[in-house]
Design a protein around this motif. Structure first.
Motif, PDB file in Angstrom:
ATOM      1  N   UNK A  14       0.814  -1.229   0.000  1.00 54.37           N
ATOM      2  CA  UNK A  14       0.000   0.000   0.000  1.00 54.37           C
ATOM      3  C   UNK A  14       0.834   1.260   0.000  1.00 54.37           C
ATOM      4  N   UNK A  15       2.036   1.218   0.623  1.00 58.25           N
ATOM      5  CA  UNK A  15       2.876   2.426   0.734  1.00 58.25           C
ATOM      6  C   UNK A  15       3.245   2.981  -0.650  1.00 58.25           C
ATOM      7  N   UNK A  16       3.234   2.148  -1.676  1.00 59.20           N
ATOM      8  CA  UNK A  16       3.619   2.622  -3.028  1.00 59.20           C
ATOM      9  C   UNK A  16       2.668   3.691  -3.541  1.00 59.20           C
ATOM     10  N   UNK A  17       1.356   3.497  -3.267  1.00 62.83           N
ATOM     11  CA  UNK A  17       0.381   4.523  -3.705  1.00 62.83           C
ATOM     12  C   UNK A  17      -0.095   5.409  -2.558  1.00 62.83           C
ATOM     13  N   UNK A  18       0.150   4.953  -1.318  1.00 63.79           N
ATOM     14  CA  UNK A  18      -0.323   5.701  -0.138  1.00 63.79           C
ATOM     15  C   UNK A  18       0.843   5.798   0.846  1.00 63.79           C
ATOM     16  N   UNK A  19       1.766   6.729   0.604  1.00 64.94           N
ATOM     17  CA  UNK A  19       2.986   6.833   1.423  1.00 64.94           C
ATOM     18  C   UNK A  19       2.723   7.030   2.920  1.00 64.94           C
TER      19      UNK A  19
END
Ligand SMILES: NS(=O)(=O)c1ccc(CCCCO)cc1
Ligand SMILES: [Zn+2]
Length: 258
Positions: A14-19
């Motif tokens: 998820x961190x890739x699109x939602x840092x």
């Protein structure tokens, strides 16, 4: 590809699109009772729900959600750790592929088979959508489910599942009283956290009840008949729709009880 709970689109990605996934107040967390601080200033939760505000039940492709009319204050949360009045918008669940996992919060490492989230928004803002991104915008009451006798109040929800099996299905659902899903004792832990799914906004005052409610193993199996997938697509069982605990990063967890 949109976010989900699989290896290629799940919590580790998820961190890739939602840092903000790597932010300072992410949820869920592991609650360690011995490290929580009892706060005598915490008020009892004041929850008042009006069954006539219950609108519909929906498979949104991530969970099963029951949505409420939030154009008045008739279903709302006050007191507890919050100030002001927060209106109930929806409730939904997270659960596992088997009874040994499924909750998002854990208690001293213990996973429950499922977790109910009752989502409320701060009426100092004009709407849920506006509140959802504000640091004091949301208050979510979390209730653990443990395996026990059949829960008759849950049965009403489960009966609707056959008509909302696949993603995007919804059906009217009236006169359901969410307070029937609350434990008898409303002792709670509270801490500042986030949405546990994208967009992962750090906008949630978490209120996690110490006492679980029960569901039978057969009732838990009924949750697992829902699908992540839409009608016509290859059937993909809706299971393990939970984010694992996130780093506490110095936060304090307070307890409303000794
Ligand atoms: N699992 S949870 O209670 O933290 C939760 C509640 C609500 C949403 C929807 C946020 C929509 C923002 O536009 C997402 C997650
Ligand atoms: Zn949730």
């Amino acid at each position: 590809m949109s976010w989900g709970y699989k290896a290629n689109n799940g919590p580790q990605k998820w961190v890739e699109n939602f840092p903000i996934a790597d932010g300072v107040r992410q949820s869920p967390i592991d609650i360690v009772p011995g490290q929580a601080s009892y706060d005598a200033g915490l008020k009892p939760l004041n929850l008042k729900y009006d069954p006539s505000t219950c609108l519909d039940i929906l498979n949104n492709g991530h969970s099963v959600q029951v949505t409420f009319a939030d154009d008045t204050d008739s279903s709302r949360l006050t007191d507890g750790p919050i100030s002001g009045l927060y209106r109930l918008k929806q409730f939904h669940f997270h659960w596992g592929a088997s009874d040994d996992k499924g909750s998002e919060h854990t208690v001293a490492g213990t996973k429950y088979p499922a977790e109910l989230h009752l989502v409320h928004w701060n009426t100092k803002y004009a709407s849920f959508s506006e509140a959802a991104s504000k640091p004091d915008g949301l208050a979510v009451v979390g209730v653990f489910l443990k395996i026990g006798g059949e829960n008759p109040n849950l049965q009403k929800l489960l009966k609707a599942f056959d008509t909302i099996k696949s993603k995007g299905k919804q059906t009217s659902f009236a006169n359901f009283d969410p307070s029937t899903l609350l434990p008898g004792c409303l002792d709670y832990w509270t801490y500042d956290g986030s949405l546990t799914t994208p967009p992962l906004y750090e906008s949630v005052t978490w209120i996690v009840c110490k006492e679980p409610i029960t569901a039978s193993s057969a009732q838990m199996a009924k949750f697992r008949t829902l699908l992540f997938s839409a009608d016509g697509a290859a059937p993909d069982c809706m299971v393990n729709n939970y984010r694992p605990p996130q780093p506490l990063k110095g936060r304090t967890v307070r307890a409303s009880f000794k």
